[in-house]
Design an enzyme around this catalytic site. Structure first.
Site, PDB file in Angstrom:
ATOM      1  N   SER A 143       0.847  -1.194   0.000  1.00  0.00           N
ATOM      2  CA  SER A 143       0.000   0.000   0.000  1.00  0.00           C
ATOM      3  C   SER A 143       0.878   1.237   0.000  1.00  0.00           C
ATOM      4  O   SER A 143       2.012   1.209   0.501  1.00  0.00           O
ATOM      5  CB  SER A 143      -0.892   0.026   1.245  1.00  0.00           C
ATOM      6  OG  SER A 143      -1.542   1.284   1.392  1.00  0.00           O
ATOM      7  N   TYR A 156      -2.047  -0.902  10.209  1.00  0.00           N
ATOM      8  CA  TYR A 156      -2.012  -1.152   8.764  1.00  0.00           C
ATOM      9  C   TYR A 156      -0.738  -0.564   8.163  1.00  0.00           C
ATOM     10  O   TYR A 156      -0.031  -1.232   7.399  1.00  0.00           O
ATOM     11  CB  TYR A 156      -3.254  -0.523   8.124  1.00  0.00           C
ATOM     12  CG  TYR A 156      -3.368  -0.715   6.635  1.00  0.00           C
ATOM     13  CD1 TYR A 156      -3.900  -1.893   6.115  1.00  0.00           C
ATOM     14  CD2 TYR A 156      -2.982   0.286   5.753  1.00  0.00           C
ATOM     15  CE1 TYR A 156      -4.028  -2.063   4.742  1.00  0.00           C
ATOM     16  CE2 TYR A 156      -3.099   0.121   4.389  1.00  0.00           C
ATOM     17  CZ  TYR A 156      -3.630  -1.059   3.884  1.00  0.00           C
ATOM     18  OH  TYR A 156      -3.746  -1.224   2.523  1.00  0.00           O
TER      19      TYR A 156
END
Length: 262
Positions: A143, A156
């Protein structure tokens, strides 16, 4: 352009919806046989049958939780039963919402298992299959948050950053076996999860979820829009192919101009 993927076997995790399913379709369109893994068995079986019928490829569904050793073992065994994998795409993952000060150990561990240990275990099990077949490709869906974190999801951010470093480290170890490893850092991709979240956040203020998503795109992406899963999948398909033969140990950003650094 012939990408040379016909008859290859690809393993994709998180394959029943969103980005994973778009990657599945992109590979199937090139004639790639598939092992699809996800937790939801019924949906996965339905999608595997649809893909096989639409593209004329083999599509095997494996209901498994990649955050567990047993889940990854089931996926590795399914690939071995098909003769071994040529491509592994570690896509399974999900966002989070917490603060560092308040998040319990258990939540940190759960995301570590999902985003990092799943990739470690699958590499250990599938890379030997690739070596026997003369080489292969491993891709990690990390990401943009691995390098440009969002404040509300520290777990995350950290686990995706670790996945990015794992990808780099693994690439130097496996290239001697003709196994290419790369990482893709996506920005805003319009997945069902984004739509679900937008609808929840706007439910009490008129329900303009499309407007909410546009405001997110306006704030973060130079392109002022979300990307589609298919746009992201195109990059995965290309990097899976022999056309990307000199792409080794790199991270590729597919983010609509979201990254603010060079």
């Amino acid at each position: 352009m012939d990408l040379g993927l016909k008859g290859k076997l690809a393993v994709i995790t998180g394959a029943s919806v969103g980005i994973g399913l778009a990657i599945v379709e992109g590979l199937a369109a090139e004639g790639t046989d598939l092992v699809l893994a996800a937790r939801g068995g019924e949906r996965l079986e339905t999608e595997a049958a649809r893909i096989a019928g639409k593209f004329g490829v083999s599509a095997t569904a494996v209901a498994a939780d990649v955050a567990t050793a047993a889940g990854t073992e089931a996926i590795i065994a399914a690939a071995a039963k098909k003769g071994g994998a040529d491509i592994l795409i570690n896509n399974a993952g999900t966002g989070s919402n917490e603060t560092v000060m308040e998040a319990p150990d258990e939540k940190w561990q759960a995301y570590w298992d999902l985003h990092v240990m799943a990739a470690v275990r699958l590499a250990r099990g599938i890379a030997p299959q690739m070596k026997k077949r003369g080489g292969g490709v491993i891709l990690h869906n990390a990401s943009i948050c691995a390098v440009q974190p969002l404040w509300y999801e520290p777990i995350y951010n950290v686990s995706k950053s670790a996945l990015m470093m794992f990808s780099k480290t693994l690439s130097t170890e496996l290239i001697q076996d003709n196994i290419r490893v790369n990482c893709i850092n996506a920005g805003l991709i319009l997945t069902p999860d984004w739509i679900k979240t937008a609808k929840q956040l706007t439910a009490e203020s008129g329900g303009n979820w499309e407007g909410y998503l546009q405001s997110v795109a306006n704030e973060h992406a130079a392109s002022k829009r979300f990307g589609t899963p298919e746009e992201l999948a195109n990059v995965f398909v290309f990097l899976s192919s022999e056309r990307a033969s000199y792409c080794i140990g790199s991270t590729y950003f597919v983010d609509g101009g979201m990254l603010k650094t060079i």
